[in-house]
Motif scaffolding. Structure first.
Motif, PDB file in Angstrom:
ATOM      1  N   GLN A 139       0.840  -1.206   0.000  1.00  0.00           N
ATOM      2  CA  GLN A 139       0.000   0.000   0.000  1.00  0.00           C
ATOM      3  C   GLN A 139       0.872   1.252   0.000  1.00  0.00           C
ATOM      4  O   GLN A 139       0.704   2.153  -0.815  1.00  0.00           O
ATOM      5  CB  GLN A 139      -0.909   0.036   1.245  1.00  0.00           C
ATOM      6  CG  GLN A 139      -2.069  -0.908   1.179  1.00  0.00           C
ATOM      7  CD  GLN A 139      -3.040  -0.764   2.366  1.00  0.00           C
ATOM      8  OE1 GLN A 139      -4.102  -1.333   2.352  1.00  0.00           O
ATOM      9  NE2 GLN A 139      -2.669  -0.021   3.389  1.00  0.00           N
ATOM     10  N   GLN A 140       1.811   1.302   0.931  1.00  0.00           N
ATOM     11  CA  GLN A 140       2.646   2.502   1.039  1.00  0.00           C
ATOM     12  C   GLN A 140       3.700   2.535  -0.061  1.00  0.00           C
ATOM     13  O   GLN A 140       3.991   3.599  -0.620  1.00  0.00           O
ATOM     14  CB  GLN A 140       3.295   2.580   2.428  1.00  0.00           C
ATOM     15  CG  GLN A 140       4.066   3.859   2.704  1.00  0.00           C
ATOM     16  CD  GLN A 140       3.222   5.132   2.579  1.00  0.00           C
ATOM     17  OE1 GLN A 140       1.996   5.072   2.477  1.00  0.00           O
ATOM     18  NE2 GLN A 140       3.880   6.278   2.544  1.00  0.00           N
ATOM     19  N   ALA A 141       4.243   1.378  -0.410  1.00  0.00           N
ATOM     20  CA  ALA A 141       5.239   1.333  -1.490  1.00  0.00           C
ATOM     21  C   ALA A 141       4.636   1.896  -2.774  1.00  0.00           C
ATOM     22  O   ALA A 141       5.259   2.703  -3.473  1.00  0.00           O
ATOM     23  CB  ALA A 141       5.701  -0.105  -1.713  1.00  0.00           C
ATOM     24  N   ASP A 142       3.428   1.485  -3.084  1.00  0.00           N
ATOM     25  CA  ASP A 142       2.785   1.930  -4.326  1.00  0.00           C
ATOM     26  C   ASP A 142       2.449   3.423  -4.269  1.00  0.00           C
ATOM     27  O   ASP A 142       2.585   4.125  -5.275  1.00  0.00           O
ATOM     28  CB  ASP A 142       1.533   1.097  -4.608  1.00  0.00           C
ATOM     29  CG  ASP A 142       1.865  -0.358  -4.951  1.00  0.00           C
ATOM     30  OD1 ASP A 142       3.039  -0.638  -5.274  1.00  0.00           O
ATOM     31  OD2 ASP A 142       0.959  -1.216  -4.893  1.00  0.00           O
TER      32      ASP A 142
ATOM     33  N   ALA B  50       9.965   4.021  -1.891  1.00  0.00           N
ATOM     34  CA  ALA B  50       9.305   2.897  -2.572  1.00  0.00           C
ATOM     35  C   ALA B  50      10.257   1.710  -2.655  1.00  0.00           C
ATOM     36  O   ALA B  50       9.880   0.569  -2.381  1.00  0.00           O
ATOM     37  CB  ALA B  50       8.851   3.320  -3.970  1.00  0.00           C
ATOM     38  N   ARG B  51      11.505   1.977  -2.987  1.00  0.00           N
ATOM     39  CA  ARG B  51      12.461   0.882  -3.146  1.00  0.00           C
ATOM     40  C   ARG B  51      12.673   0.134  -1.834  1.00  0.00           C
ATOM     41  O   ARG B  51      12.739  -1.092  -1.814  1.00  0.00           O
ATOM     42  CB  ARG B  51      13.800   1.416  -3.669  1.00  0.00           C
ATOM     43  CG  ARG B  51      13.694   1.952  -5.082  1.00  0.00           C
ATOM     44  CD  ARG B  51      15.032   2.409  -5.597  1.00  0.00           C
ATOM     45  NE  ARG B  51      15.967   1.276  -5.744  1.00  0.00           N
ATOM     46  CZ  ARG B  51      17.240   1.413  -6.111  1.00  0.00           C
ATOM     47  NH1 ARG B  51      17.731   2.618  -6.336  1.00  0.00           N
ATOM     48  NH2 ARG B  51      18.007   0.364  -6.237  1.00  0.00           N
ATOM     49  N   LEU B  52      12.794   0.892  -0.742  1.00  0.00           N
ATOM     50  CA  LEU B  52      12.996   0.232   0.554  1.00  0.00           C
ATOM     51  C   LEU B  52      11.814  -0.682   0.877  1.00  0.00           C
ATOM     52  O   LEU B  52      11.993  -1.815   1.343  1.00  0.00           O
ATOM     53  CB  LEU B  52      13.172   1.277   1.659  1.00  0.00           C
ATOM     54  CG  LEU B  52      14.446   2.112   1.575  1.00  0.00           C
ATOM     55  CD1 LEU B  52      14.441   3.203   2.636  1.00  0.00           C
ATOM     56  CD2 LEU B  52      15.682   1.225   1.736  1.00  0.00           C
ATOM     57  N   PHE B  53      10.617  -0.195   0.625  1.00  0.00           N
ATOM     58  CA  PHE B  53       9.431  -1.022   0.896  1.00  0.00           C
ATOM     59  C   PHE B  53       9.358  -2.226  -0.053  1.00  0.00           C
ATOM     60  O   PHE B  53       9.056  -3.337   0.369  1.00  0.00           O
ATOM     61  CB  PHE B  53       8.155  -0.181   0.765  1.00  0.00           C
ATOM     62  CG  PHE B  53       7.908   0.729   1.938  1.00  0.00           C
ATOM     63  CD1 PHE B  53       7.717   0.214   3.214  1.00  0.00           C
ATOM     64  CD2 PHE B  53       7.844   2.104   1.768  1.00  0.00           C
ATOM     65  CE1 PHE B  53       7.473   1.055   4.309  1.00  0.00           C
ATOM     66  CE2 PHE B  53       7.602   2.957   2.853  1.00  0.00           C
ATOM     67  CZ  PHE B  53       7.417   2.425   4.117  1.00  0.00           C
TER      68      PHE B  53
ATOM     69  N   GLY C 141      -3.212  -5.042  -9.247  1.00  0.00           N
ATOM     70  CA  GLY C 141      -2.308  -5.443  -8.165  1.00  0.00           C
ATOM     71  C   GLY C 141      -1.780  -4.255  -7.378  1.00  0.00           C
ATOM     72  O   GLY C 141      -1.201  -4.428  -6.309  1.00  0.00           O
ATOM     73  N   PHE C 142      -1.947  -3.059  -7.940  1.00  0.00           N
ATOM     74  CA  PHE C 142      -1.438  -1.858  -7.250  1.00  0.00           C
ATOM     75  C   PHE C 142      -2.408  -1.398  -6.168  1.00  0.00           C
ATOM     76  O   PHE C 142      -3.612  -1.407  -6.375  1.00  0.00           O
ATOM     77  CB  PHE C 142      -1.179  -0.731  -8.264  1.00  0.00           C
ATOM     78  CG  PHE C 142       0.192  -0.814  -8.866  1.00  0.00           C
ATOM     79  CD1 PHE C 142       1.216   0.002  -8.429  1.00  0.00           C
ATOM     80  CD2 PHE C 142       0.468  -1.763  -9.855  1.00  0.00           C
ATOM     81  CE1 PHE C 142       2.491  -0.095  -8.967  1.00  0.00           C
ATOM     82  CE2 PHE C 142       1.743  -1.871 -10.396  1.00  0.00           C
ATOM     83  CZ  PHE C 142       2.755  -1.037  -9.953  1.00  0.00           C
TER      84      PHE C 142
ATOM     85  N   SER D 220      -8.748  -4.102   5.227  1.00  0.00           N
ATOM     86  CA  SER D 220      -8.483  -5.236   6.115  1.00  0.00           C
ATOM     87  C   SER D 220      -6.981  -5.366   6.359  1.00  0.00           C
ATOM     88  O   SER D 220      -6.544  -5.758   7.435  1.00  0.00           O
ATOM     89  CB  SER D 220      -9.060  -6.524   5.532  1.00  0.00           C
ATOM     90  OG  SER D 220      -8.454  -6.773   4.291  1.00  0.00           O
ATOM     91  N   ALA D 221      -6.177  -4.991   5.356  1.00  0.00           N
ATOM     92  CA  ALA D 221      -4.721  -5.020   5.569  1.00  0.00           C
ATOM     93  C   ALA D 221      -4.340  -4.061   6.690  1.00  0.00           C
ATOM     94  O   ALA D 221      -3.499  -4.383   7.537  1.00  0.00           O
ATOM     95  CB  ALA D 221      -3.985  -4.651   4.282  1.00  0.00           C
TER      96      ALA D 221
END
Lengths: 251, 312, 94
Positions: A12-15, A51-54, A79-80, A177-178
């Motif tokens: 979620q946060q990476a995207d 984003a890369r770290l996640f 998927g995003f 729910s995540a």
């Protein structure tokens, strides 16, 4: 996969970071003045870095020798899990600023809370990102105020942006729910607590900017569940073009 | 002091490699030449952002995306340093930009070529930045202090640009057939324009002699071009690519590579506005500037309001 | 109205304990923005820990025409420097 929920939660946060970073990168070479062109790309670089770290962490959780690039380049729109806010087109500088401000006021408090995550890796990514985001929020809030309290034209433009983006600001604090599973498991963030702080910050800045706060309470949503606006498909067409056209190559 | 005496003192300083600083007396022609040269360089940096920015959103990995973005951002920084150096000569950045937008000011013609594939990001870094470094390093010793200092900063930052470009080429050349083809195609298109970057031949270069005298140019166009060819050919060999010049061969006697005749007609055509992207590039710069006008005005208006409040 | 943002001179302390040093200039509408712009433009590679900004028009510089009278007189005052004084070699540090 060892932990599907944590994987989803991280994505979620990476995207969010990747898609907003990608949007800001579109400004490169087109900013209103060189100094701000550079400021915009700095933020974009920070977001891509986050984003890369996640993604790297998510890829480890996924196993199967996946990499950050598999996650960024080889998932389709459904998927995003980014919110609709970050995929909105740049519009004028005022629109970009307002979108950024509405995102920064979330991410800043999100990372602040995530620093206490029971998951050490998440806590450390949050600590690094929080410092960056504090600066982003200062920058975007300053610009909201400057434009809101600048000229009649800038006031109108940024008010218009606020009106258009208002219904996109809350999806990011509505629990999926995540989110609730992550909170229950101890590695996630309480969005309810976060929302309170965030709303107070938004109100304070908008008031200083002499902007009127829209009354609507409707919130668009779907992004966090993979149901996006039409914009995302085009973003991914750009982003993923080479990986899709020449599958399996090293770059 | 008479103008002759001032000019004599100025020339002595130049001869002794003493830097000229903004408030020092300088011949008007020196000042004008510097403004033209530095602003042209600044314009090249910011127009040069466009062909590469074209591929940032499509960069094929996150690592490449971050590097490409950082690189193009550096070019914005370099433009900024150079405009600042120019401003010490008593012109404003806005006036310089107006000359760029009107077509009065020139910029490096290479940025009027299109970036058609990802390999162009590699070729530009390798060849265009390589040629630029060759031009720029000697300018760190330019006679005008602010220019020399800006160039020191530029060259320091520039050093990763060529490496990242070459790394892209190397990865492509080690990759699939399609990737190799992409790399060769990029070299084919960027080779000659890169050689043209050094400007007309010495015989045709109208500014060279005076600029060398003034220490704002340290080597002639042909000297730098030869140096570039000499260092680049072995690099192409490592990549396994073919330089698109049938006349290219090592000349044992000269200790240099001989190379074919540059198509100067194309060069002058591109300079005079007929390159594939001249209009597109200037339109993009103008649009950014015009679209940004209300933002710059708003910031000014807000700053004024705030200053008034402070006084009250 | 379309006026340039004013020009600012930027000074950066590269690490704790060192002086701020002039690094260049940039445009900004006000002092706060000048600090932010300086951070974004001049510290991208970890070049600084502290920033000063001064609007260019507030800088007063000495006149190069006065250089002789300003700086020449200091040149012959060797007695201000430690090497002016002859001391025996046995005295190792002073």
């Amino acid at each position: 996969m060892t932990d599907q929920n944590k994987f989803d939660y991280i994505l979620q946060q990476a995207d969010n970071c990747l898609i907003l970073g990608q949007r800001l990168a579109e400004w490169c070479g087109h900013g209103p003045i060189l100094e701000q062109d550079i400021a915009l790309t700095n933020i974009s670089l920070d977001l891509i870095g986050q984003a890369r770290l996640f993604y790297q962490y998510a890829a480890e959780i996924q196993g199967e020798e996946k990499t950050e690039d598999d996650l960024a380049y080889l998932r389709d729109a459904w998927g995003f899990k980014n919110v609709l806010l970050v995929e909105q087109p740049n519009g004028d500088f005022g629109f970009t600023i307002m979108r950024q401000f509405l995102y920064d006021t979330f991410s800043c408090y999100f990372y602040e809370a995530l620093m206490s995550s029971s998951d050490e890796r998440l806590a450390s990514i949050a600590a690094k990102s929080h410092k960056e985001t504090l600066y982003h929020m200062k920058w975007s809030a300053d610009w909201v105020i400057r434009l809101g309290d600048g000229t009649v034209e800038s006031h109108n433009r940024v008010q218009q942006a606020l009106n258009e983006l208002w219904s996109y600001k809350d999806e990011i604090v509505i629990e999926t729910s995540a989110d609730s599973d992550a909170l229950a498991a101890g590695y996630g963030v309480s969005l309810a607590e976060l929302k309170e702080k965030r709303d107070a910050k938004i109100t304070a800045v908008l008031e200083e900017a002499t902007l009127s706060i829209p009354e609507g309470t409707y919130s668009h949503k779907g992004g966090k569940e993979g149901v996006h606006s039409e914009h995302l498909g085009y973003i991914l067409a750009d982003l993923q073009f080479l990986q899709r056209a020449y599958p399996g190559n090293e770059w | 002091m008479s103008t002759e005496l001032l000019e004599q003192k100025f020339n002595e300083k130049i001869d002794q490699e003493v830097r000229i600083e903004p408030k020092d007396w300088m011949p008007e022609k020196y000042r004008k030449t510097l403004i033209r040269q530095i602003s042209q360089h600044a314009h090249s940096e910011i127009v040069g952002m466009l062909p590469e920015a074209n591929w940032i959103t499509r960069a094929p990995s996150l690592r490449r995306k971050a590097a490409a973005l950082a690189k193009v951002q550096d070019e914005a920084g370099h433009g900024l340093y150079l405009y600042s150096a120019c401003e010490t000569l008593g012109v404003e950045r806005d006036d310089l930009l107006a000359d760029l937008h009107s077509g009065k000011a020139k910029y490096s013609s290479i940025f009027n070529y299109p970036t058609l594939s990802w390999a162009d990001m590699g070729a530009i870094g390798w060849l265009v930045d390589g040629a630029a470094i060759m031009n720029q390093v000697p300018l760190c010793r330019a006679s005008y202090g602010p220019y020399a200092r800006a160039m020191v900063r530029v060259c320091k930052e520039e050093s990763f640009h060529q490496r990242q470009g070459y790394e892209i080429m190397l990865t492509l050349c080690k990759g699939s057939e399609a990737q190799k083809k992409m790399a060769q195609d990029a070299l084919n298109r960027w080779w000659w324009p890169s050689l043209m970057m050094f400007g007309p031949t010495d015989a045709d270069s109208k500014h060279t002699e005076q600029s060398m005298r003034w220490g704002i140019k340290r080597f002639t166009n042909d000297e730098l071009r030869q140096k570039f060819v000499d260092v680049t050919i072995p690099q192409a060999e490592i990549l396994g690519l073919t330089v698109p010049d049938k006349d290219l061969k090592w000349n044992e006697e000269r200790g240099h590579y001989d190379f074919g005749e540059i198509n100067w007609e194309e060069f002058f055509n591109v300079i005079s506005g007929n390159g594939p992207c001249n209009k597109q590039r200037i339109d993009a710069r103008k649009k950014a500037y015009d679209d940004g006008a209300w933002v710059r005005e708003a910031a000014n208006a807000y700053a004024e309001k705030k200053a008034k409040k402070k006084v009250a | 109205m379309n006026k340039n943002w004013p020009l600012w001179e930027i000074f950066i302390r590269s690490k704790a304990g060192l002086n701020h040093k002039h690094v260049g200039s940039l445009h900004a509408a006000d002092a706060d923005m000048a600090v932010q712009n300086a951070r974004d433009v001049y510290t991208r590679r970890n070049e600084g820990v502290s920033i000063w900004v001064v609007e260019t028009k507030h800088i007063t510089a000495s006149d190069p025409d006065d250089s002789d009278q300003m700086y020449e007189p200091a040149k012959d005052k060797a007695y201000r420097h430690p090497t002016f004084y002859d001391l025996p070699d046995e005295l190792k540090h002073m």
